[in-house]
Scaffold this motif. Sequence first.
Motif, PDB file in Angstrom:
ATOM      1  N   PHE A  50      36.407  40.238  38.830  1.00 48.49           N
ATOM      2  CA  PHE A  50      36.904  41.376  38.968  1.00 48.49           C
ATOM      3  C   PHE A  50      35.323  40.941  40.401  1.00 48.49           C
ATOM      4  O   PHE A  50      34.942  41.643  40.277  1.00 48.49           O
ATOM      5  N   THR A  51      36.168  40.941  41.299  1.00 49.32           N
ATOM      6  CA  THR A  51      35.341  41.243  42.541  1.00 49.32           C
ATOM      7  C   THR A  51      35.623  42.546  43.234  1.00 49.32           C
ATOM      8  O   THR A  51      37.143  42.686  44.411  1.00 49.32           O
ATOM      9  N   PRO A  52      34.997  43.737  43.000  1.00 43.16           N
ATOM     10  CA  PRO A  52      35.908  44.338  44.176  1.00 43.16           C
ATOM     11  C   PRO A  52      36.090  43.927  45.808  1.00 43.16           C
ATOM     12  O   PRO A  52      35.061  44.166  46.120  1.00 43.16           O
ATOM     13  N   ALA A  53      37.715  44.391  46.407  1.00 43.28           N
ATOM     14  CA  ALA A  53      37.628  44.197  47.775  1.00 43.28           C
ATOM     15  C   ALA A  53      38.661  44.907  48.485  1.00 43.28           C
ATOM     16  O   ALA A  53      38.748  45.769  47.332  1.00 43.28           O
ATOM     17  N   ARG A  54      38.927  44.734  49.300  1.00 39.24           N
ATOM     18  CA  ARG A  54      39.945  46.183  50.218  1.00 39.24           C
ATOM     19  C   ARG A  54      41.259  45.777  49.767  1.00 39.24           C
ATOM     20  O   ARG A  54      41.910  46.670  49.749  1.00 39.24           O
ATOM     21  N   ASN A  55      41.251  44.568  49.806  1.00 35.67           N
ATOM     22  CA  ASN A  55      42.683  44.169  49.148  1.00 35.67           C
ATOM     23  C   ASN A  55      42.901  43.505  47.679  1.00 35.67           C
ATOM     24  O   ASN A  55      41.912  42.554  47.401  1.00 35.67           O
ATOM     25  N   THR A  56      43.934  43.434  47.228  1.00 37.67           N
ATOM     26  CA  THR A  56      44.586  43.134  45.751  1.00 37.67           C
ATOM     27  C   THR A  56      44.775  41.775  45.745  1.00 37.67           C
ATOM     28  O   THR A  56      45.553  41.327  46.666  1.00 37.67           O
ATOM     29  N   ALA A  57      44.069  40.727  45.543  1.00 37.34           N
ATOM     30  CA  ALA A  57      45.062  39.392  44.589  1.00 37.34           C
ATOM     31  C   ALA A  57      44.162  38.792  43.675  1.00 37.34           C
ATOM     32  O   ALA A  57      43.204  38.907  43.179  1.00 37.34           O
ATOM     33  N   VAL A  58      45.563  38.382  43.130  1.00 39.01           N
ATOM     34  CA  VAL A  58      45.088  38.291  41.837  1.00 39.01           C
ATOM     35  C   VAL A  58      45.752  36.903  41.035  1.00 39.01           C
ATOM     36  O   VAL A  58      47.024  36.150  41.973  1.00 39.01           O
ATOM     37  N   ALA A  59      44.796  35.917  41.106  1.00 38.85           N
ATOM     38  CA  ALA A  59      44.945  34.145  40.653  1.00 38.85           C
ATOM     39  C   ALA A  59      44.992  33.983  39.342  1.00 38.85           C
ATOM     40  O   ALA A  59      43.779  34.391  38.936  1.00 38.85           O
ATOM     41  N   VAL A  60      46.365  33.932  39.296  1.00 39.17           N
ATOM     42  CA  VAL A  60      45.964  33.001  37.180  1.00 39.17           C
ATOM     43  C   VAL A  60      46.047  30.954  37.236  1.00 39.17           C
ATOM     44  O   VAL A  60      47.407  30.660  38.045  1.00 39.17           O
TER      45      VAL A  60
END
Length: 320
Positions: A50-60
């Motif tokens: 998990f890296t805090p960032a302005r936008n959410t992006a989830v990759a599996v």
Amino acid sequence: MTGAARSARLLAFAKINLDLRVLYRRPDGYHELRTVFQTISLADRIQVAFTPARNTAVAVHANVDIPDNLITRAAEAALDTMRLTGRLEFALDKRIPMGAGLGGGSSDAAAVLLALPVLAGKPLHWPALLKLAAELGSDVPFFLLGGTAVAIGRGTELYPLPDQKPRRGLVVAPGIHVSTADAYRRLSAELTMESQQNKMVSFQSAAWCASVPPSAEAQASYGQNDFETVVFSRHPELKSIKRRLLKLGARPALMSGSGSAVFGLFSERDKLHRALQSLREERVFPITLVSRRQYYAEWWRRLGAHTKENLWPPQSRYAR
Ligand code: C5P
């Protein structure tokens, strides 16, 4: 908000149902259940960063193709509830057979719900976790608990039972994909008021057997799964696997959930080894029952670097 990645390697254990009764179809379309869940050592491996960032992006990234992966849905729901955004990368090593009644997808989802608040530094409390879990699926809340537990209602109302003595067994997964919704539909057509009464009484005995160390005879006599009739009539090969397990000395030998996996527990090691040899041509997984104590211990081992107190669910050491 930006920051360094926090990562962990998680284990998501499978479950079996030591007993499963379906009582009736409820007005909300779900079925009223009585079941005893049990975590087992067969597990998926999940690496998460998990890296805090302005936008959410989830990759599996997974070793198999999984349509509508519950990991993504669990991650997005957890971030939403915590009011956080960030980049999430998952690497999933799927080892629990899918569509087999072993709760693999549900366990992956629960692993994400337990790990993300810790990695993101924002604790989610028990009621919030339970609510999120139940929204993701009927089996998900159980995996927040692990060990042995009675579940009633839709399967989401849980009553933890004391840890059982360690037992070994085999899970046979013949690669048949059973649709849970379809199995419920076919079973529903056969439910009566009379069967409901009988099931309530026999389930009470089963839950009792699961909560006190039973004698060998009691162990042999408890355990039933209402789905067996409807699923075995479509897939007679599953019935013969159950018969073979019983003949090889398994007590009980039962289908798990709505199938198709069939498991057998063994009190004697040599019988288990003989069964393993005899079922060589099948896809067989040797298992041990995972107690709640072992379940929690595994979590501390996996997330301990990111937690500060010995609480369940784990609380983050980054939390303010
Ligand atoms: O809750 P979950 O998404 O795992 O359920 C899958 C399907 O199984 C539901 O859509 C429903 O058809 C059926 N189900 C049910 N009664 C339950 C649990 C599941 O009818 N208690």
